[in-house]
Write an enzyme that holds these catalytic residues in place. Structure first.
Site, short mmCIF file in Angstrom:
data_model
loop_
_atom_site.label_atom_id
_atom_site.label_comp_id
_atom_site.label_asym_id
_atom_site.label_seq_id
_atom_site.Cartn_x
_atom_site.Cartn_y
_atom_site.Cartn_z
N GLU A 37 2.69 -8.11 -0.27
CA GLU A 37 3.76 -7.60 -1.14
C GLU A 37 4.28 -8.72 -2.03
O GLU A 37 4.66 -8.48 -3.17
CB GLU A 37 4.86 -6.98 -0.28
CG GLU A 37 4.42 -5.70 0.47
CD GLU A 37 3.54 -5.94 1.67
OE1 GLU A 37 3.44 -7.10 2.13
OE2 GLU A 37 2.92 -4.97 2.16
N HIS A 54 8.80 2.90 9.04
CA HIS A 54 8.37 3.83 7.99
C HIS A 54 9.52 4.74 7.59
O HIS A 54 9.30 5.88 7.16
CB HIS A 54 7.18 4.69 8.43
CG HIS A 54 5.99 3.93 8.86
ND1 HIS A 54 5.82 3.48 10.14
CD2 HIS A 54 4.89 3.52 8.18
CE1 HIS A 54 4.67 2.83 10.24
NE2 HIS A 54 4.09 2.83 9.07
C1 LIG Z 1 3.88 -5.67 5.54
C2 LIG Z 1 3.08 -4.41 5.58
N1 LIG Z 1 2.46 -3.98 4.47
C3 LIG Z 1 1.76 -2.82 4.50
C4 LIG Z 1 1.64 -2.07 5.65
C5 LIG Z 1 0.87 -0.75 5.65
N2 LIG Z 1 -0.39 -0.88 6.38
C6 LIG Z 1 -0.46 -0.58 7.69
S1 LIG Z 1 -1.97 -0.92 8.34
C7 LIG Z 1 -2.57 -1.44 6.84
C8 LIG Z 1 -3.98 -1.93 6.72
C9 LIG Z 1 -4.24 -3.13 7.60
O1 LIG Z 1 -5.59 -3.49 7.55
P1 LIG Z 1 -6.20 -4.65 8.44
O2 LIG Z 1 -5.27 -5.82 8.44
O3 LIG Z 1 -7.57 -4.90 8.02
O4 LIG Z 1 -6.13 -4.09 9.93
P2 LIG Z 1 -6.95 -2.86 10.57
O5 LIG Z 1 -6.11 -1.65 10.36
O6 LIG Z 1 -8.26 -2.79 9.90
O7 LIG Z 1 -7.06 -3.17 12.02
C10 LIG Z 1 -1.58 -1.33 5.85
C11 LIG Z 1 -1.75 -1.71 4.44
C12 LIG Z 1 2.31 -2.59 6.79
N3 LIG Z 1 2.25 -1.95 7.98
N4 LIG Z 1 2.99 -3.74 6.74
#
Ligand SMILES: Cc1ncc(C[n+]2csc(CCOP(=O)(O)OP(=O)(O)O)c2C)c(N)n1
Ligand SMILES: Cc1ncc(C[n+]2csc(CCOP(=O)(O)OP(=O)(O)O)c2C)c(N)n1
Ligand SMILES: [Mg+2]
Ligand SMILES: [Mg+2]
Lengths: 423, 337, 337, 423
Positions: B60, B129
């Site tokens: 962000e 959320h």
């Molecule tokens: C600070 C923040 N930004 C955005 C999100 C929304 N979000 C939740 S999971 C995710 C993707 C995460 O991907 P990754 O780090 O590759 O983990 P994976 O789900 O593949 O295990 C996002 C963008 C969040 N939870 N926290």
């Protein structure tokens, strides 16, 4: 805007995954070094001595299920079966809880299908009291540490038995007793916290180390950078695990920088030890973790490990991956399934067979089923059996200040006036 | 005119503007090929190309920081923060940079960015959320803060926000993306197709920032609300059959003080509603302003119905949510005084 | 008893507590060998060693994040953020993590950290060395916010803050580190050695959080202030010779509502003063609370004298600063009403 | 706390600089590769092909002042003299403004003494319309671009002539016309902004690139990480310069991670091009910048350059370095002084001599003095000649909303009542 005849116009490069829905998936160009081919540096070698490990792939299990090469952790058949069972139980748990969500019993669930080797084998390589700072996809740690499934399910259902009193989103477990830090919904925040915990352990002359996990997508957060920086500066006894399952919701790993280099290479940038590991090979996962833990325990500092794996299912119950990636990827993915691979190894060793495997699958399925039954006695989400309403005001602070007490009284009075049951 | 829900209206605003202004770019986590986790940017990448609509790393800080630089170049970026709860890592770039750039350069550099972000609870999203952090942004000199409550307003306000030459935080009340919500979580969900404000022109139109909307005129009591709470308040007014004047603020900063002042001076009573935690929430500012400006017209204290001063709980969501019961009680109290 | 300025009192608080509790660690940019850019941690590294008092990378995110982890381990970290203006990169770790950790783990994990940070203007620091962001923190459930106004209070409150098992933001009004300040920038600077509250016990003592201090009792008007503004207000009271009751809040959250309420019910008039920008500042919450609770006792609107809603300017610092002229005018206005 | 007989207690490593006040400084163990020894990769080589450059030091000027090796940019004597003069003028400017602060004419000042080659030579290597996102120590960019000194001084004095209307702290210059972005007091925030600007330039098919600077201490901020990540992902046409002057106020570079590796090595972690350069060698600085600019201009992506230098003076007028570092460091520092080194080179070329140098020094001193006199006609800080009070409310927004207008009126009325002059 400036144009010069002797200069080309600049172009923005926007990454694009190889396959989109409808495409044939073909991973032929993903380099997969042979099992056993990667050298294992002594645990006291300087990080600069093994930069190449950040670009390779530590692999132990070969195509025939044999454990080969210097990283073979030489585990006993009992340990191998323990890891296998933990993985199978994790998968069964995921299946069941996913279904529970679909049945409306809770609001949300997240599977770790295809990634079970990571948390499960690591739980075996770490000490029971090493402190884990997981992301939301390491439920395998708790399951491998034999944490009661009912307790996990109570949390998922936010019911009367939930130790977290329904305060947290499902799957955001927390257990101090299980050396498992409260999961945050905010990505990557656990990384500097793990480093801080490890620094504290070192300040006190403790022997416990910390380990932490995030997805490859989450490495872009500033928290990842501060974790690596602090870990490097203070040589903190911590293992930073990047679970590269290649997807972050709908964004492929190229948006986290995977087109340019590996995630293990970040370690080189900070001058800390870095490894890249076949995340679907439970033996490689175990061996790398054990190696990193030994470094940490002997004051050699932090290790960053990239586990290369594949998110076989959707991101969460809110996600439908068929909208953005090829349905074939899962089957074509070259590193296979971690459970099948360990099973094959045990069978090759003569320590396992199809019948025992089927029996185990049944056992864990029954165990999960029984736990679910027990948990549901405490209620499911939104069906009244939540914690008393006034618990909402607890644990904001150690002692409740006047304004919260006032709000609590107000809420109870209003609920009473409206005839709402508050307990 | 077309029937749109709030997502479609937002999508339409982006589409209409991107078509008119080649300097508008849309960026954020999952907004590109996939079109956003709430689908607000669906179809835009296919239409305007990957260099104008693209996914970003999960940072962000980077999303806002890069947008500020693009703004300084001369583009008009519309970054999305996937959930308002995740805006904090980007806060420094908003507060210290975007908000102060015009000031510190005496107008030489500006940050004409519009940060879109779904906010608010009511969807069982738990503490990460569901948050409503708007109060923080209204404290920062140099930022504008906008919250629509209908598809019609969402489109018109988003267009005005993007065209504004100052940084705007555009919070989208995700609970009412699909339909208005009375706060009675146990009644069947409505959708926008039955609501007059689900009627949205397909073309360009603007709703000027800084202008509130009188949702319902009334003589006995002024209710100030925004986002989801506008609908909850409207429901209570109807149920209780009281003659309240309901004002949808639409823009929190700059605030439409004239409309507020005129209303409270007429009714003599004021209730402020928001979902955010109470202490130092935007309701505090509203309450302070109203008593400063309408003191001699007030017949009762300005009351606040807000989220409690706790994180947003998961299972007790409906106990936390400032719903009809709490609003009803507050109205009774004010009218009694 | 010894004579101390506010820096020395803070240093003494840290010294006394570190001596008693081996789990206290002090960390931050330049706090180690050098002892901090304002010298608040001078001598502590030499006395308690490098693993208990140390410099950090320049990452406010990392400083707070690491402190949260140390707190979860069982330590009691006292991170310093060099200027409050630089706290934003660490805000996510404060708001989403430190503040919510107890709640989300139902008490299993806590973050007993005390973030010290110099804040406020009046030193020609320009927009990035002058801010007063306390209002943001008071909006976040789970954080306590403390602002001392004298060396005596600074030591007693800091000890209570560090011993508190919840995260505390401890803002130090840097303008009065060396001496009280009447707001008359053109008069000779005073220092604490001439002030009774510069008399500070060398040993351990606590001032309970959540308790305000009546600096001066009075019958005609209640003035609520904290930090530097306490002294500016005291000066105006003296100059104008009015019988105002001056309350130094000391802790903004939890607030000492009893003392405030009792005072305003007695005087019927209330003035709120802070240096932070007005809109959605903590003064809004104070104003809202006072009118909610003392409505029928108020003889005039609650007024606010605050920083203007602009970034803190450099050369026009004294025009921006809520000084004696502005406070004097506001008092006249309230007393006239 | 857990102790195990078979495990050592953990220890926290806390970095410590080699020398503290009173210590003899000795840089004998700092590896300084010979000038000319480092190869120069083709501008279109892949970053992975020259990882070693992140650990070396691009140097052109040898001990005798000769330009040697593949990085010699072969500049004309006029250009060399231009760079030399820009450096000398920057130093004279610093001296004079430092003294002005000490005389109470302003609140704050920051010198770049010893680091002049970085901004000055770079200004020559970049195009005049390439956009710079500097930190507070690149005043040399403006001076080398012949930006009027009076304008800079007006800003420092916050006087009536200050284009920034006294709103910013001294030295936080801003000029769109000079392609110099408004300096921020918040460290490292300019880095992702520069990447964003560069991305915008690429989106539009422009030919202008961006360059940005931060100190080595500032690399620990999350902004650095997001800048490198975004630059890598979108292959942004940007040059990220890390000015490693070894000190961050009182903290030595070890607290930013310098004990573990170089700052140039961070580039390897992101898979982007990385160079480590002798920051006191104006020719090396020029050559590296030109190389990186050419990469950016031809869509080869970003480059991260570490300039190894030494902060010869205090951090700012608020700082006294004798409290935390050895007074000898400055003289013992092995890379010398950038002005002396370029002067020696020009003399060795037969294009310069001591007399001309002395004359130049006098000229720039006079130029600075004259500018100061002019600037002070517009006022100095705190002596009434500030901008009208109501300018304080301008530029918060494009148009003034009611609440600011109301506050402005209130201020003017109160000032009037109190007899305060407002214009
Ligand atoms: C600070 C923040 N930004 C955005 C999100 C929304 N979000 C939740 S999971 C995710 C993707 C995460 O991907 P990754 O780090 O590759 O983990 P994976 O789900 O593949 O295990 C996002 C963008 C969040 N939870 N926290
Ligand atoms: C976000 C932020 N944190 C802290 C500071 C305070 N501060 C100003 S300069 C400085 C040191 C910077 O060191 P470095 O990056 O090495 O740059 P140098 O001064 O050596 O050029 C610090 C800590 C700040 N300005 N901004
Ligand atoms: Mg992932
Ligand atoms: Mg430095």
């Amino acid at each position: 805007m400036s144009t010069r005849p002797n200069l080309p116009p600049l172009r923005l490069h926007v990454p694009e995954p190889k396959f989109r829905p409808g495409d044939e998936a073909d991973f032929g160009d993903v380099p997969i070094p042979a099992a056993g081919a990667t050298p294992r540096p002594a645990v006291d070698s300087a990080p600069a001595a093994f930069h190449d490990l950040a670009y390779g792939l530590v692999r132990v299990l070969d195509e025939k299920g044999r454990a080969v090469g210097p990283w073979d952790p030489k585990l006993s058949p009992d340990t191998l079966r323990g890891i296998l069972r933990a993985m199978a139980k994790t998968r069964a748990f995921d299946e069941r809880m996913y279904r529970a969500q679909r049945q409306g019993k809770t609001s949300f669930y997240m599977k770790c299908t295809g990634e079970e080797a990571i948390a499960c084998a690591q739980a075996y390589a770490l000490h029971r009291d090493d402190m884990c700072f997981p992301s939301y996809r390491q439920q395998g740690l708790l399951i491998a540490r034999d944490w009661p499934l009912v307790d996990m399910m109570n949390q998922i259902y936010s019911n009367k038995g939930d130790r977290l009193a329904g305060k947290q989103l499902p799957i955001m477990y927390s257990t101090r007793e299980g050396s498992f830090f409260s999961i945050s919904g905010n990505l990557a925040t656990q990384l500097p916290q793990a480093v801080g915990w490890a620094m504290a352990s070192a300040i006190k002359g403790d022997t416990r180390i910390a380990a932490t996990w995030c997805g490859e997508g989450s490495t872009a957060e500033g928290d990842f950078h501060s974790a690596c920086t602090f870990a490097s500066v203070y040589r903190a006894p911590v293992i930073i695990c990047v679970v590269n399952n290649q997807w972050a919701i709908s964004s492929f790993s190229g948006f986290a920088g995977a087109e340019a280099t590996t995630f293990a290479a970040r370690a080189i940038g900070y001058g800390i030890a870095g490894l890249r590991v076949d995340g679907n090979d439970a033996l490689a996962v175990y061996a790398a973790t054990e190696w990193a833990a030994e470094r940490a325990r002997t004051n050699q500092g932090p290790t960053l490990i990239e586990f290369f794996t594949y998110r076989a299912e959707g991101h969460s119950t809110s996600d439908d991956p068929s909208a953005y990636r090829s349905a074939q990827e899962r089957e074509k993915w070259p590193l296979g399934d971690p459970i099948s691979r360990l099973k094959q190894h045990l069978i090759a060793l003569g320590e396992w067979d199809e019948e025992r495997h089927a029996a185990m699958d049944l056992e864990v399925a029954n165990e999960v089923k029984a736990a679910q039954k027990d948990a549901e006695k405490n209620g499911i989400l939104g069906h009244g059996m939540h914690q008393p309403m006034s618990t909402m005001f607890q644990d904001v602070f150690e002692t409740m200040p006047w304004h919260l007490e006032e709000q609590r009284q107000e809420m109870l009075a209003e609920a009473k006036a409206a005839g709402i049951e508050t307990s | 005119m077309a029937r749109m829900n709030m997502i479609q209206a937002i999508n339409s605003a982006l589409d209409v503007l991107m078509d008119r202004d080649p300097d508008i770019v849309v960026m954020g986590e999952d907004v590109g090929y996939f079109g956003g986790v709430f689908r607000a940017t669906a179809g835009l990448q296919a239409k305007y190309g990957k260099t104008r609509v693209f996914d970003t790393p999960i940072s962000e800080l980077g999303i806002i920081g890069v947008a500020v630089g693009m703004g300084a170049y001369g583009l008009r970026p519309v970054p999305e923060i996937q959930f308002a709860d995740y805006i904090y890592p980007g806060l420094d770039q908003l507060v210290s940079e975007a908000a102060r750039l015009r000031y510190r350069s005496a107008g030489e550099f500006t940050a004409p960015i519009t940060v879109r972000s779904p906010f608010g609870g009511g969807i069982f999203g738990g503490q990460t959320h569901s948050q409503s952090p708007e109060g923080i942004f209204t404290h920062v000199a140099g930022l504008k803060t906008v919250v629509p409550s209908t598809p019609y307003d969402a489109k018109g306000l988003l267009i005005a926000a993007i065209e504004d030459n100052d940084p705007v935080i555009f919070f989208e009340p995700k609970r009412i993306y699909n339909g208005p919500f009375s706060g009675h979580y146990d009644r069947p969900a409505k959708n926008w197709s039955q609501h007059p404000d689900g009627e949205v022109p397909e073309d360009y139109y603007r709703i000027e920032l800084g202008k509130a909307r009188v949702v319902r005129p009334g003589a006995d009591l002024t209710i100030l609300a925004y986002g989801t709470m506008v609908h909850v308040a409207a429901g209570v007014i109807e149920e209780q059959g009281i003659d309240a004047e309901l004002i949808d603020l639409r823009t929190l900063l700059p605030l439409d003080i004239e409309t507020i002042e005129a209303s409270v001076k007429k009714t003599g009573r004021c209730l402020v509603i928001h979902e955010a935690t109470r202490t130092s929430g935007f309701g505090a500012e509203l309450s302070a302003l109203v008593q400063e400006r309408c003191f001699y017209h007030l017949e009762a204290p300005v009351e606040r119905v807000t989220g409690y001063d706790t994180p947003y709980p998961h299972s007790l969501e409906w106990a936390y949510f400032p719903g009809p019961v709490r609003i009803g009680e507050a109205i009774k109290k004010i009218m009694k005084d």
